[in-house]
Design a protein around this motif. Structure first.
Motif, PDB file in Angstrom:
ATOM      1  N   ILE A   1      -0.085   2.685 -19.491  1.00 42.36           N
ATOM      2  CA  ILE A   1      -0.539   1.299 -19.515  1.00 42.36           C
ATOM      3  C   ILE A   1       0.489   0.392 -18.854  1.00 42.36           C
ATOM      4  O   ILE A   1       0.134  -0.576 -18.176  1.00 42.36           O
ATOM      5  CB  ILE A   1      -0.858   0.818 -20.954  1.00 42.36           C
ATOM      6  N   CYS A   2       1.767   0.711 -19.005  1.00 44.29           N
ATOM      7  CA  CYS A   2       2.823  -0.054 -18.342  1.00 44.29           C
ATOM      8  C   CYS A   2       2.622  -0.046 -16.828  1.00 44.29           C
ATOM      9  O   CYS A   2       2.726  -1.083 -16.163  1.00 44.29           O
ATOM     10  CB  CYS A   2       4.180   0.528 -18.702  1.00 44.29           C
ATOM     11  N   SER A   3       2.312   1.122 -16.287  1.00 43.08           N
ATOM     12  CA  SER A   3       2.125   1.243 -14.836  1.00 43.08           C
ATOM     13  C   SER A   3       0.940   0.401 -14.370  1.00 43.08           C
ATOM     14  O   SER A   3       1.010  -0.285 -13.342  1.00 43.08           O
ATOM     15  CB  SER A   3       1.922   2.717 -14.463  1.00 43.08           C
ATOM     16  N   PHE A   4      -0.157   0.446 -15.136  1.00 47.11           N
ATOM     17  CA  PHE A   4      -1.314  -0.375 -14.769  1.00 47.11           C
ATOM     18  C   PHE A   4      -0.967  -1.857 -14.860  1.00 47.11           C
ATOM     19  O   PHE A   4      -1.350  -2.651 -13.988  1.00 47.11           O
ATOM     20  CB  PHE A   4      -2.507  -0.056 -15.669  1.00 47.11           C
ATOM     21  N   THR A   5      -0.236  -2.242 -15.889  1.00 47.08           N
ATOM     22  CA  THR A   5       0.129  -3.649 -16.058  1.00 47.08           C
ATOM     23  C   THR A   5       0.940  -4.160 -14.874  1.00 47.08           C
ATOM     24  O   THR A   5       0.728  -5.284 -14.400  1.00 47.08           O
ATOM     25  CB  THR A   5       0.918  -3.839 -17.366  1.00 47.08           C
ATOM     26  N   VAL A   6       1.871  -3.350 -14.389  1.00 47.79           N
ATOM     27  CA  VAL A   6       2.690  -3.766 -13.248  1.00 47.79           C
ATOM     28  C   VAL A   6       1.804  -4.075 -12.041  1.00 47.79           C
ATOM     29  O   VAL A   6       1.949  -5.118 -11.391  1.00 47.79           O
ATOM     30  CB  VAL A   6       3.733  -2.686 -12.900  1.00 47.79           C
ATOM     31  N   ALA A   7       0.878  -3.172 -11.720  1.00 45.78           N
ATOM     32  CA  ALA A   7       0.013  -3.377 -10.553  1.00 45.78           C
ATOM     33  C   ALA A   7      -0.984  -4.504 -10.797  1.00 45.78           C
ATOM     34  O   ALA A   7      -1.304  -5.270  -9.873  1.00 45.78           O
ATOM     35  CB  ALA A   7      -0.713  -2.081 -10.213  1.00 45.78           C
ATOM     36  N   TRP A   8      -1.490  -4.606 -12.008  1.00 46.26           N
ATOM     37  CA  TRP A   8      -2.429  -5.671 -12.349  1.00 46.26           C
ATOM     38  C   TRP A   8      -1.771  -7.042 -12.169  1.00 46.26           C
ATOM     39  O   TRP A   8      -2.367  -7.969 -11.619  1.00 46.26           O
ATOM     40  CB  TRP A   8      -2.899  -5.491 -13.781  1.00 46.26           C
ATOM     41  N   GLU A   9      -0.530  -7.164 -12.637  1.00 47.61           N
ATOM     42  CA  GLU A   9       0.181  -8.432 -12.557  1.00 47.61           C
ATOM     43  C   GLU A   9       0.688  -8.728 -11.147  1.00 47.61           C
ATOM     44  O   GLU A   9       0.715  -9.881 -10.721  1.00 47.61           O
ATOM     45  CB  GLU A   9       1.361  -8.432 -13.536  1.00 47.61           C
TER      46      GLU A   9
ATOM     47  N   VAL B   1      -6.635   3.407  -8.442  1.00 45.12           N
ATOM     48  CA  VAL B   1      -6.235   3.794  -9.798  1.00 45.12           C
ATOM     49  C   VAL B   1      -6.741   5.188 -10.131  1.00 45.12           C
ATOM     50  O   VAL B   1      -7.941   5.474 -10.029  1.00 45.12           O
ATOM     51  CB  VAL B   1      -6.785   2.796 -10.841  1.00 45.12           C
ATOM     52  N   PHE B   2      -5.838   6.067 -10.546  1.00 42.47           N
ATOM     53  CA  PHE B   2      -6.176   7.398 -11.048  1.00 42.47           C
ATOM     54  C   PHE B   2      -5.880   7.425 -12.538  1.00 42.47           C
ATOM     55  O   PHE B   2      -4.743   7.174 -12.962  1.00 42.47           O
ATOM     56  CB  PHE B   2      -5.365   8.476 -10.326  1.00 42.47           C
ATOM     57  N   LEU B   3      -6.900   7.737 -13.341  1.00 39.09           N
ATOM     58  CA  LEU B   3      -6.758   7.848 -14.792  1.00 39.09           C
ATOM     59  C   LEU B   3      -7.001   9.287 -15.235  1.00 39.09           C
ATOM     60  O   LEU B   3      -7.827   9.988 -14.647  1.00 39.09           O
ATOM     61  CB  LEU B   3      -7.761   6.945 -15.508  1.00 39.09           C
ATOM     62  N   GLU B   4      -6.312   9.699 -16.286  1.00 38.80           N
ATOM     63  CA  GLU B   4      -6.520  11.023 -16.877  1.00 38.80           C
ATOM     64  C   GLU B   4      -6.458  10.902 -18.385  1.00 38.80           C
ATOM     65  O   GLU B   4      -5.661  10.125 -18.929  1.00 38.80           O
ATOM     66  CB  GLU B   4      -5.447  12.003 -16.394  1.00 38.80           C
ATOM     67  N   ASP B   5      -7.305  11.646 -19.084  1.00 38.66           N
ATOM     68  CA  ASP B   5      -7.207  11.750 -20.536  1.00 38.66           C
ATOM     69  C   ASP B   5      -7.950  13.001 -20.981  1.00 38.66           C
ATOM     70  O   ASP B   5      -8.509  13.736 -20.150  1.00 38.66           O
ATOM     71  CB  ASP B   5      -7.748  10.502 -21.225  1.00 38.66           C
TER      72      ASP B   5
ATOM     73  N   ASN C   1       0.818  -1.211   0.000  1.00 40.20           N
ATOM     74  CA  ASN C   1       0.000   0.000   0.000  1.00 40.20           C
ATOM     75  C   ASN C   1       0.853   1.263   0.000  1.00 40.20           C
ATOM     76  O   ASN C   1       0.337   2.358  -0.213  1.00 40.20           O
ATOM     77  CB  ASN C   1      -0.932  -0.002   1.209  1.00 40.20           C
ATOM     78  N   LEU C   2       2.143   1.107   0.239  1.00 40.82           N
ATOM     79  CA  LEU C   2       3.081   2.228   0.168  1.00 40.82           C
ATOM     80  C   LEU C   2       3.920   2.178  -1.106  1.00 40.82           C
ATOM     81  O   LEU C   2       4.940   2.845  -1.208  1.00 40.82           O
ATOM     82  CB  LEU C   2       3.994   2.251   1.397  1.00 40.82           C
ATOM     83  N   HIS C   3       3.456   1.381  -2.082  1.00 44.22           N
ATOM     84  CA  HIS C   3       4.150   1.259  -3.357  1.00 44.22           C
ATOM     85  C   HIS C   3       3.226   1.778  -4.464  1.00 44.22           C
ATOM     86  O   HIS C   3       2.129   1.255  -4.663  1.00 44.22           O
ATOM     87  CB  HIS C   3       4.512  -0.191  -3.649  1.00 44.22           C
ATOM     88  N   ALA C   4       3.675   2.798  -5.190  1.00 41.32           N
ATOM     89  CA  ALA C   4       2.894   3.410  -6.270  1.00 41.32           C
ATOM     90  C   ALA C   4       3.710   3.397  -7.553  1.00 41.32           C
ATOM     91  O   ALA C   4       4.942   3.276  -7.531  1.00 41.32           O
ATOM     92  CB  ALA C   4       2.495   4.835  -5.902  1.00 41.32           C
ATOM     93  N   ILE C   5       3.003   3.551  -8.674  1.00 43.84           N
ATOM     94  CA  ILE C   5       3.670   3.542  -9.971  1.00 43.84           C
ATOM     95  C   ILE C   5       2.925   4.476 -10.909  1.00 43.84           C
ATOM     96  O   ILE C   5       1.694   4.586 -10.850  1.00 43.84           O
ATOM     97  CB  ILE C   5       3.767   2.106 -10.531  1.00 43.84           C
ATOM     98  N   CYS C   6       3.663   5.170 -11.777  1.00 43.28           N
ATOM     99  CA  CYS C   6       3.092   6.251 -12.574  1.00 43.28           C
ATOM    100  C   CYS C   6       3.708   6.283 -13.964  1.00 43.28           C
ATOM    101  O   CYS C   6       4.895   5.980 -14.145  1.00 43.28           O
ATOM    102  CB  CYS C   6       3.349   7.580 -11.856  1.00 43.28           C
ATOM    103  N   GLY C   7       2.887   6.674 -14.937  1.00 41.81           N
ATOM    104  CA  GLY C   7       3.405   6.863 -16.280  1.00 41.81           C
ATOM    105  C   GLY C   7       2.386   7.534 -17.169  1.00 41.81           C
ATOM    106  O   GLY C   7       1.200   7.650 -16.822  1.00 41.81           O
ATOM    107  N   ALA C   8       2.836   7.979 -18.322  1.00 41.06           N
ATOM    108  CA  ALA C   8       1.977   8.641 -19.303  1.00 41.06           C
ATOM    109  C   ALA C   8       2.080   7.923 -20.634  1.00 41.06           C
ATOM    110  O   ALA C   8       3.131   7.392 -20.992  1.00 41.06           O
ATOM    111  CB  ALA C   8       2.385  10.102 -19.469  1.00 41.06           C
TER     112      ALA C   8
END
Length: 296
Positions: free
Chosen positions: A183-191, A229-233, A171-178
C-alpha cells in the motif's frame, strides 16, 4: 484487560514480522536463478540513513547498479520497501539476480534498484536485527498522504544521484512492496504520479490499518492517473479487525479496471500472507510492468 491502544499495537505487530509461510509453496522462477553468462550488477550497502522527514529514525538501505548502467541520466529506478527482503539473493524475491537476467535480455531497461528498510526510532534503542521489527514501519507504510513520497524524492533519490545519476522520466520510475509496503508503494505513485508511474504490490494492506480502505472509492471518484499497477494476493490472506486482505485487493482491482487503468491482478488459491506466490511470479510481474519500455 489490555487497553485498546495496546491491543491495536499488538495487532500491528502480527503484521510486521517476516511473512507467515504455510499453505502453498514457493517455486524458483527460471529468471530468478543465476546465469553464468549474464553480466552481474553490484549491490552496495549504504551508510545508515538518519531521516529528516521522519525525524529521529534510522534505517538500513542498499543500492543495486546493473552492469549496463551508464552515468548519463538514462537509467531507470525501482524502489523496494522492506528492502532487506528483496535484496536477499537466497530469499523469495532475489531482485538483483532477476534484474541481471531481464536487463541482459532487454526485457526491462537498465534500472537502479533502491532497497530501503522502514525507519527505527533512535530513542527506542539500536535497530532490531530483523528489519520487519523496525518501530516506524506502520507509520511510514500504512499512512495515507505524501509524507513517504517526499522522503524518497527529497532525501533518498538525491542521495543516490550523487553517485549514480538517474533518468528524470517518471515512466522509468517504479516502486514495489509487499503487505504494508504494497500500500505504501501505491500511495507514493498515487500522490506523486509525476515522479512514479509503475507500481508492484503483493499482498497489499489496502485495509483500515490507517485508512487505506478508502482507496477503492478514491480511485473511482478521481480522474485516472497515468499509472501502471500490478497487484497480487491469495485466498488465504489475512482476515482480521482491520479488514479482509483478499477482498480489499479485489476491490482495488475492480476500481482500477472500472477507471480503465493499465493494471493486472494475479490472484492465487491456497497461499497465506506470504511472499511465496508473489516471489514465484515476481520476474513475470516485472516483465509486465516494464513492457514496451523501448517505445517513446
Amino acid at each position: 484487560m489490555i487497553p485498546p491502544r495496546f491491543r491495536f499495537l499488538a495487532a500491528l505487530a502480527v503484521l510486521a514480522p517476516a511473512f507467515v509461510f504455510a499453505a502453498g509453496e514457493w517455486t524458483l522462477h527460471p529468471d530468478a536463478a543465476e546465469q553464468a553468462e549474464v553480466p552481474k550488477g553490484t549491490v552496495t550497502k549504504m551508510p545508515d540513513w538518519e531521516a529528516k522527514i521522519f525525524a529521529g529514525t534510522v534505517r538500513d538501505w542498499w543500492v543495486y547498479v546493473p552492469a549496463q548502467y551508464k552515468a548519463d541520466g538514462s537509467a531507470g529506478v525501482m524502489v523496494f520497501q522492506d528492502g532487506h527482503d528483496y535484496v536477499n539473493l537466497k530469499g523469495n524475491w532475489r531482485v538483483p539476480t532477476v534484474f541481471d537476467n531481464l536487463i541482459a535480455r532487454g526485457e526491462m531497461p537498465p534500472v537502479v534498484g533502491i532497497f530501503i528498510n522502514p525507519g527505527h526510532e533512535v530513542e527506542k534503542g539500536p535497530k532490531p536485527q530483523s528489519g520487519w521489527k523496525n518501530s516506524n514501519r506502520s507509520v511510514e507504510y500504512d499512512s495515507l498522504g505524501d509524507r513517504y513520497a517526499r522522503f524518497l524524492l527529497e532525501e533518498i533519490l538525491p542521495e543516490v544521484e550523487k553517485k549514480w545519476p538517474l533518468s528524470k522520466d517518471p515512466n522509468l520510475h517504479a516502486i514495489c512492496g509487499a503487505s504494508s509496503g504494497g500500500i505504501c508503494s501505491f500511495t507514493v505513485a498515487w500522490e506523486r504520479p509525476e515522479a512514479f508511474r509503475k507500481v508492484l504490490s503483493t499482498i497489499g494492506s489496502f485495509t483500515n490499518i490507517r485508512g487505506g480502505n478508502a482507496y477503492p472509492s478514491l480511485i473511482r471518484k478521481t480522474e485516472a492517473k497515468p499509472l501502471r499497477v500490478f497487484l497480487e494476493d491469495a485466498s488465504g490472506d489475512i482476515d482480521n479487525q482491520f479488514g479482509n486482505w483478499p477482498l480489499a485487493n479485489k476491490q482495488m482491482d475492480a476500481a482500477l479496471r472500472y477507471m480503465k487503468y493499465d493494471e493486472k491482478f494475479e490472484f492465487a488459491e491456497g497461499f497465506e500472507h506470504s511472499s511465496k506466490h508473489g516471489g514465484s511470479i515476481f520476474p513475470d510481474a516485472v516483465k509486465w510492468l516494464w513492457r514496451g519500455w523501448k517505445q517513446p
